[in-house]
Design a protein around this motif. Sequence first.
Motif, mmCIF file in Angstrom:
data_model
loop_
_atom_site.group_PDB
_atom_site.id
_atom_site.type_symbol
_atom_site.label_atom_id
_atom_site.label_comp_id
_atom_site.label_asym_id
_atom_site.label_seq_id
_atom_site.Cartn_x
_atom_site.Cartn_y
_atom_site.Cartn_z
ATOM 1 N N LYS A 61 0.836 -1.195 0.000
ATOM 2 C CA LYS A 61 0.000 0.000 0.000
ATOM 3 C C LYS A 61 0.876 1.253 0.000
ATOM 4 N N ASN A 62 0.617 2.140 -0.948
ATOM 5 C CA ASN A 62 1.355 3.394 -1.022
ATOM 6 C C ASN A 62 0.513 4.493 -0.388
ATOM 7 N N ASP A 67 -3.767 9.899 -5.594
ATOM 8 C CA ASP A 67 -5.219 9.892 -5.563
ATOM 9 C C ASP A 67 -5.711 9.861 -4.111
ATOM 10 N N GLU A 68 -6.486 10.866 -3.722
ATOM 11 C CA GLU A 68 -6.952 10.982 -2.339
ATOM 12 C C GLU A 68 -7.818 9.796 -1.910
ATOM 13 N N LYS A 69 -8.700 9.321 -2.777
ATOM 14 C CA LYS A 69 -9.542 8.174 -2.435
ATOM 15 C C LYS A 69 -8.693 6.941 -2.159
ATOM 16 N N ARG A 71 -5.575 6.905 -1.115
ATOM 17 C CA ARG A 71 -4.919 7.115 0.182
ATOM 18 C C ARG A 71 -5.882 6.835 1.333
ATOM 19 N N ASN A 72 -7.119 7.306 1.208
ATOM 20 C CA ASN A 72 -8.109 7.077 2.256
ATOM 21 C C ASN A 72 -8.431 5.596 2.404
ATOM 22 N N ASP A 73 -8.570 4.897 1.282
ATOM 23 C CA ASP A 73 -8.826 3.450 1.322
ATOM 24 C C ASP A 73 -7.676 2.719 2.018
ATOM 25 N N HIS A 74 -6.456 3.134 1.729
ATOM 26 C CA HIS A 74 -5.288 2.517 2.368
ATOM 27 C C HIS A 74 -5.279 2.799 3.860
ATOM 28 N N ALA A 75 -5.689 3.996 4.251
ATOM 29 C CA ALA A 75 -5.728 4.341 5.672
ATOM 30 C C ALA A 75 -6.747 3.481 6.416
ATOM 31 N N VAL A 76 -7.896 3.233 5.793
ATOM 32 C CA VAL A 76 -8.921 2.380 6.405
ATOM 33 C C VAL A 76 -8.379 0.956 6.564
ATOM 34 N N LEU A 77 -7.737 0.450 5.536
ATOM 35 C CA LEU A 77 -7.168 -0.896 5.588
ATOM 36 C C LEU A 77 -6.088 -0.979 6.664
#
Length: 118
Positions: A61-62, A67-69, A71-77
């Motif tokens: 995960k980068n 892309d903000e979405k 990044r947000n998806d990665h933060a949730v994961l």
Amino acid sequence: MQLGFLTSGTVEDVQFARKQGFDCVELALFDDTPLFQDHRAFKQALVDEGIDLVGVSLFGKNHHDPDEKTRNDHAVLWEKAADLAADLGTGIFIAGAGRIPNIPDDKQWEPAVEELRP
């Protein structure tokens, strides 16, 4: 020293670890996993087989994706994986932050710390 291997979190892997004389496993995640919803069988297998869980890792995960979405998806994961590590009783959560283009290797850590601080 303990000898172990990476697992996706199956009971069969834990049973294999015991039968083959391994001491531990590391739960390696790459994306969403059913273990986020239910990890009771995996956790119980670790106890039943006497296998240590040395850590939970999240790969690929980068957190600097443009892309903000994403990044947000990665933060949730990231948060789900850290919670899973805690629920499974391991104090070690391993993850990378990703890379930022055009920044020297010895400077990559500074934005990583800021991005992943929460």
